[in-house]
Design an enzyme around this catalytic site. Structure first.
Site, PDB file in Angstrom:
ATOM      1  N   GLY A  51       0.786  -1.240   0.000  1.00 57.05           N
ATOM      2  CA  GLY A  51       0.000   0.000   0.000  1.00 57.05           C
ATOM      3  C   GLY A  51       0.814   1.283   0.000  1.00 57.05           C
ATOM      4  CD  GLU A 105       0.378   0.952   7.160  1.00 61.45           C
ATOM      5  OE1 GLU A 105       0.156   1.058   5.936  1.00 61.45           O
ATOM      6  OE2 GLU A 105      -0.076   0.035   7.842  1.00 61.45           O
ATOM      7  CG  ASP A 106      -1.743   1.885   2.841  1.00 61.12           C
ATOM      8  OD1 ASP A 106      -1.691   1.717   4.079  1.00 61.12           O
ATOM      9  OD2 ASP A 106      -2.209   1.032   2.071  1.00 61.12           O
ATOM     10  CG  ASP A 109      -9.724   1.148   8.757  1.00 58.74           C
ATOM     11  OD1 ASP A 109     -10.525   2.022   9.098  1.00 58.74           O
ATOM     12  OD2 ASP A 109     -10.077   0.040   8.330  1.00 58.74           O
ATOM     13  CE  LYS A 137     -10.726   4.457   5.576  1.00 55.65           C
ATOM     14  NZ  LYS A 137     -11.153   3.076   5.247  1.00 55.65           N
ATOM     15  CG  PHE A 158     -12.426   0.487   0.773  1.00 57.86           C
ATOM     16  CD1 PHE A 158     -11.757  -0.197   1.778  1.00 57.86           C
ATOM     17  CD2 PHE A 158     -12.035   0.272  -0.541  1.00 57.86           C
ATOM     18  CE1 PHE A 158     -10.718  -1.072   1.485  1.00 57.86           C
ATOM     19  CE2 PHE A 158     -10.993  -0.602  -0.842  1.00 57.86           C
ATOM     20  CZ  PHE A 158     -10.343  -1.273   0.173  1.00 57.86           C
TER      21      PHE A 158
HETATM   22  P1  5GP Z   1      -5.655  -0.972  10.216  1.00 51.58           P
HETATM   23  O1  5GP Z   1      -4.770  -2.068  10.732  1.00 51.58           O
HETATM   24  O2  5GP Z   1      -5.274   0.398  10.707  1.00 51.58           O
HETATM   25  O3  5GP Z   1      -7.120  -1.282  10.457  1.00 51.58           O
HETATM   26  O4  5GP Z   1      -5.567  -1.003   8.664  1.00 51.58           O
HETATM   27  C1  5GP Z   1      -4.494  -0.594   8.020  1.00 51.58           C
HETATM   28  C2  5GP Z   1      -4.369  -1.280   6.676  1.00 51.58           C
HETATM   29  O5  5GP Z   1      -5.620  -1.676   6.118  1.00 51.58           O
HETATM   30  C3  5GP Z   1      -3.806  -0.265   5.727  1.00 51.58           C
HETATM   31  O6  5GP Z   1      -2.407  -0.319   5.721  1.00 51.58           O
HETATM   32  C4  5GP Z   1      -4.411  -0.676   4.408  1.00 51.58           C
HETATM   33  O7  5GP Z   1      -3.589  -1.645   3.805  1.00 51.58           O
HETATM   34  C5  5GP Z   1      -5.726  -1.289   4.771  1.00 51.58           C
HETATM   35  N1  5GP Z   1      -6.815  -0.290   4.634  1.00 51.58           N
HETATM   36  C6  5GP Z   1      -7.451   0.377   5.615  1.00 51.58           C
HETATM   37  N2  5GP Z   1      -8.391   1.209   5.118  1.00 51.58           N
HETATM   38  C7  5GP Z   1      -8.324   1.075   3.775  1.00 51.58           C
HETATM   39  C8  5GP Z   1      -9.029   1.713   2.700  1.00 51.58           C
HETATM   40  O8  5GP Z   1      -9.925   2.557   2.846  1.00 51.58           O
HETATM   41  N3  5GP Z   1      -8.665   1.317   1.450  1.00 51.58           N
HETATM   42  C9  5GP Z   1      -7.697   0.389   1.205  1.00 51.58           C
HETATM   43  N4  5GP Z   1      -7.436   0.088  -0.046  1.00 51.58           N
HETATM   44  N5  5GP Z   1      -7.017  -0.218   2.204  1.00 51.58           N
HETATM   45  C10 5GP Z   1      -7.324   0.134   3.469  1.00 51.58           C
HETATM   46 MG    MG Z   2      -1.349  -1.318   4.410  1.00 52.69          MG
END
Ligand code: 5GP
Ligand code: MG
Length: 182
Positions: A51, A105-106, A109, A137, A158
């Protein structure tokens, strides 16, 4: 533009253009440059694949201090839903021990990926860990984590593009777009 999500057509809307992303990255790099590593050692940029590939590639070009690049692969998403389970798909480089690490990180979430990486990097014995995320987010956080450098705060929808995928597709879009109603 419309794309298929689980066989259903969904409207997609551009959130951040290529130019907006570029301008913000220059600003973030300036913030990073104003916080050099305390011991003047090279900064280790840890790219969270896939990402953050595009974001990291553009960001490092504006980092002015000595910099090394490492990567790690983790996965938490299937389709547009987080699985809640983090998988380390590649080992963390052992040479991160004792180093000042900037995790790139991209998007943040739930915050679970960053919390997970923080634990892993602490166990490895890094000197410090900071986080740069292109997108955040805040309403979706389930862990109390905070990125040190954030590009843009967004809502819960998303998003795809500029490295972010939907089941492996759309990473190559030069902009970030949201999938409406997701
Ligand atoms: P977390 O562990 O914070 O819930 O999620 C982080 C990872 O989930 C991010 O690095 C990404 O790869 C994926 N992710 C979270 N939200 C999105 C989104 O809106 N779109 C996409 N494509 N990936 C997301
Ligand atoms: Mg990611």
């Amino acid at each position: 533009m419309k794309i298929l999500v689980g066989g259903q057509p969904r409207e997609v809307r551009v959130l951040f253009s290529e130019e907006q992303i570029h301008n913000r990255i220059v600003e973030i790099a300036a913030e990073i440059n104003s916080c050099p590593t305390p011991d003047q050692s090279a900064l280790v940029v840890l790219v969270v694949l896939h990402g953050a590939l595009l974001f990291a590639a553009d960001l490092v070009r504006h980092i002015a201090m000595p910099t090394e690049i490492e990567s790690v692969r983790i996965r938490s998403y299937h389709g547009t839903q987080s699985t809640g389970k983090i998988e380390l798909l590649s080992q963390l480089p052992a040479r991160l021990k004792g180093r000042h690490v900037l995790v790139v990180e991209d998007i943040i979430d739930s915050g679970r990926s960053i919390a997970f990486l923080r634990n892993e990097l602490n166990s490895l014995g890094v000197a410090s860990m900071r986080v740069a995320a292109l997108l955040d987010k805040p309403e979706a956080h389930e862990e109390t984590i905070q990125a040190d450098f954030v590009g843009f705060k967004i809502g819960r929808n998303f998003v795809i593009g500029y490295g972010l995928d939907l089941d492996g597709h759309y990473r190559n879009l030069p902009y970030v777009a949201e999938v409406l109603g997701s």
